[in-house]
Enzyme design. Sequence first.
Site, mmCIF file in Angstrom:
data_model
loop_
_atom_site.group_PDB
_atom_site.id
_atom_site.type_symbol
_atom_site.label_atom_id
_atom_site.label_comp_id
_atom_site.label_asym_id
_atom_site.label_seq_id
_atom_site.Cartn_x
_atom_site.Cartn_y
_atom_site.Cartn_z
ATOM 1 C CB THR A 180 -0.918 0.045 1.240
ATOM 2 O OG1 THR A 180 -0.102 0.051 2.428
ATOM 3 C CG2 THR A 180 -1.865 -1.135 1.286
ATOM 4 C CE LYS A 181 3.790 1.967 4.634
ATOM 5 N NZ LYS A 181 2.984 0.811 5.020
ATOM 6 C CB THR A 182 4.533 6.522 -1.598
ATOM 7 O OG1 THR A 182 5.784 6.316 -0.914
ATOM 8 C CG2 THR A 182 3.545 7.177 -0.643
#
Length: 383
Positions: A180-182
């Site tokens: 889910t990270k950038t």
Amino acid sequence: MQIPFHRPYITDEEINEVIDSLKKGWITMGKKTIDFESKFKDYIGSKNAIAVNSCTAGLHLALRAIGLKEGDEVIVPATTFVATAEVVNYFKAKPVLIDIEKDTHLIDASKIEEKITPKTKVIIPVHFSGQPADMDEILEIAKKYNLYFIEDAAHALPAWYKDKKIGTIGDLTAFSFYATKTLATGEGGMVTTEKDEWAEKIRILRLHGISKDAWKRYSKEGSWEYDVIENGYKYNTTDINSALGLAQLNKLEWMWKEREKIANLYNKAFTGCEELILYKVKEDRISSWHLYPLKLNIEALKIDRNQFIEELKNRGVGTSVHFIPLYRFSYYKNHFNYKVEDFLNSEWIFERVISLPIFPGMNLEEINYVIENVIDIVKKYKR
């Protein structure tokens, strides 16, 4: 309409990089990982970047590099993902919790000094939602008491504090590449540091304490012989993960701009609504906008935060809560003498906060659908 809390932005570029790894037949840590580390280091502007299999592993190795010991104390925010404190427990050290600010959800730097004891060794601020913590104030405290400063930058890629990129300020910085990270590689992380000695120790510790990694051993110039010089871990990443990382790094700032656009649209829509409390980003820093935290003025509503989440879920809007404060978990209740009254801001925020969807690839129709339903629920349940 169904809008998930998060949807990774994967294109043919990522797929082709992974296929390239598979075709070349090297799928564990190898050349792509070396390339990923090099390009990440150049992007951040740090002297060293070491790829690992999670931000948790990165934080663990960072604490190992600085020599944390049993009985030491480490300052962390009361509201963060459990990994920030979990790694402290690995050493039988004590996580000392500090309350957070109501408007930013960042560790309250003004409350750190009163919790410092002769056992305090490290401060780990968390750049919540992608907004950098109060670095100058924390660095001043760390310097005054001769403490190490390790940044939990799981949310903060890319982010800037007074024109300095996160990853170049503290002693060591750990990033997350979770799904889910950038920057998403499924699982993964990176540690940056200016100190070569720490970087070399982390490189050795991430792969069983072996003196040579597999890429070097199995290359033309390599040898099957190696030595184990540290008691290490299985924390290395793979070329498949790094292939994703290389492709994601190419579009990192574009994805950040996309999230920023969504945050600005949310802010514009929710400004002036007394039932909603907007998240504050301080003027001297730039957030990665990994999260969009929105707080409810529950005194002005007939429903609570959990009911609000259910209402959005029933309308097809996925949300989350960041985070459940550490002192609320059974493990931390049973092992440490934390008192809820010491964390009034954390409690206040936890009762009110919702994280709304914010991800690149989210189209205007989806953004407007989230906005319309948040406002409609507010109107429906307004006191």
